[in-house]
Design an enzyme around this catalytic site. Structure first.
Site, PDB file in Angstrom:
ATOM      1  N   ASP A  52     -24.848   1.670 -57.688  1.00 57.19           N
ATOM      2  CA  ASP A  52     -24.615   0.537 -58.219  1.00 57.19           C
ATOM      3  C   ASP A  52     -23.781  -0.295 -57.428  1.00 57.19           C
ATOM      4  OD1 ASP A  52     -24.117  -1.591 -60.809  1.00 57.19           O
ATOM      5  OD2 ASP A  52     -21.646  -0.578 -60.822  1.00 57.19           O
ATOM      6  N   THR A 103     -25.127  -1.957 -54.667  1.00 58.61           N
ATOM      7  CA  THR A 103     -25.968  -1.998 -53.609  1.00 58.61           C
ATOM      8  C   THR A 103     -25.900  -3.023 -52.652  1.00 58.61           C
ATOM      9  OG1 THR A 103     -28.424  -1.092 -54.932  1.00 58.61           O
ATOM     10  CG2 THR A 103     -28.966  -1.991 -52.723  1.00 58.61           C
TER      11      THR A 103
HETATM   12  C1  LIP Z   1     -25.174  -4.432 -59.224  1.00 56.47           C
HETATM   13  C2  LIP Z   1     -23.927  -4.206 -59.999  1.00 56.47           C
HETATM   14  C3  LIP Z   1     -22.486  -5.511 -59.345  1.00 56.47           C
HETATM   15  C4  LIP Z   1     -23.257  -6.748 -60.289  1.00 56.47           C
HETATM   16  C5  LIP Z   1     -24.234  -6.595 -59.694  1.00 56.47           C
HETATM   17  C6  LIP Z   1     -25.457  -5.337 -59.783  1.00 56.47           C
HETATM   18  P1  LIP Z   1     -26.750  -2.678 -58.164  1.00 56.47           P
HETATM   19  O1  LIP Z   1     -25.474  -3.199 -59.397  1.00 56.47           O
HETATM   20  O2  LIP Z   1     -22.914  -2.730 -60.488  1.00 56.47           O
HETATM   21  O3  LIP Z   1     -21.412  -5.202 -59.621  1.00 56.47           O
HETATM   22  O4  LIP Z   1     -22.560  -8.023 -59.710  1.00 56.47           O
HETATM   23  O5  LIP Z   1     -24.959  -8.377 -60.401  1.00 56.47           O
HETATM   24  O6  LIP Z   1     -26.208  -5.510 -60.871  1.00 56.47           O
HETATM   25  O7  LIP Z   1     -27.622  -3.754 -58.360  1.00 56.47           O
HETATM   26  O8  LIP Z   1     -25.803  -2.675 -57.313  1.00 56.47           O
HETATM   27  O9  LIP Z   1     -27.075  -1.052 -58.753  1.00 56.47           O
END
Ligand code: LIP
Length: 267
Positions: free
Chosen positions: A80, A82
């Protein structure tokens, strides 16, 4: 199972590859590492619990359905944050929740760079590296630090919804608005008392399933952004130190027009 993600050595072995690809938008990234971590977690858990189901961000991106049933289900976000991971911005987490009958039994968020392990089990409290967590207890919205996310969408409607919500909060005023780039870690800040509230429109169940139980077990409240009961599949959440603060945010934040554009839980 906390040990699966606690073993930093195991995690480091997959941190080497950084091939970056785009998913739903130019700001929605996936790396080989996301995919490898998810595979590693699912195969380790499946060996022990072959009947259990999984909802994993990258499996969904590869075409699997997002369906939360009454069966024992592991909800996994392998990385979470990325975008943070790709840029080396130091907030990146592994998020794992376990549900039975659609109720979350426990959640684990491991903030890898900080080496912070948040976990909570239903009815047994929330912990950070083994120490109990408690929300701030703040009830006055004007004294709040509120965390949110910019999100990955870049279309006009999404951007105007996101910026106008932030503007309305700043005009209240609240004392600060912050965004770390990982929904899971953002939300855990509410559980620590470092932030008083968090809201997010457009996230997925894997971003917030684990941190939801961590906030609740730390004494916080969780609701939909329209003030109704929280549904982790609805892609909207407010987590707060008190009902007063959560309701105050629900009165300000608007989501409907934006969410009309989403298909539910598309990865
Ligand atoms: C991300 C999130 C981030 C959010 C993005 C996305 P990922 O998750 O945790 O905070 O703003 O929309 O969902 O894709 O890095 O797992």
């Amino acid at each position: 199972n906390a040990h699966i993600i606690c073993r930093t050595r195991d995690f480091c072995f997959v941190l080497n590859s950084k091939e970056v690809r785009l998913k739903s938008s130019p700001a929605d990234l996936v790396t080989e590492t996301d995919q490898q971590v998810e595979k590693m977690l699912i195969s380790a858990i499946r060996r022990k619990y072959p009947q259990h189901r999984f909802i994993g961000e990258e499996s969904v991106a590869a075409g699997e359905a997002v369906e939360l049933t009454d069966s024992p289900t592991w909800i996994i976000d392998p990385i979470d944050g990325t975008v943070n991971f790709v840029h080396r911005f130091p907030f990146v987490a592994v998020s794992i929740a376990f549900t039975v009958n659609k109720q979350t039994e426990f959640g684990i968020v491991y903030s890898c760079v900080e080496d912070k392990l948040f976990h909570a089990q239903r009815g047994r409290g929330a912990y950070l590296n083994g120490k109990p967590l408690c929300v701030s207890g703040q009830t006055d919205i004007h004294r709040c630090v509120v965390v949110t996310e910019i999100g990955a969408e870049r279309d006009d409607l999404a951007l105007s919804t996101m910026t106008s919500n932030i503007c309305r909060l700043l005009r209240l005023p609240v004392q600060g608005v912050r965004a770390l780039g990982t929904a899971a870690v953002d939300m855990c800040q509410v559980a620590t008392g470092g932030a008083d509230a968090y809201y997010h429109i457009g996230m997925h169940c894997w971003d917030i399933a684990a941190s939801t139980i961590i906030v609740l077990e730390a004494g916080g409240v969780v609701m939909d952004t329209d003030g109704s009961e929280f549904d982790m599949m609805s892609r909207k959440v407010i987590a707060a130190s008190s009902s007063a603060v959560a309701n105050g945010i629900a009165q300000v934040v608007q989501a409907d027009s934006f969410l009309g554009d989403f298909s539910r839980n598309r990865a």
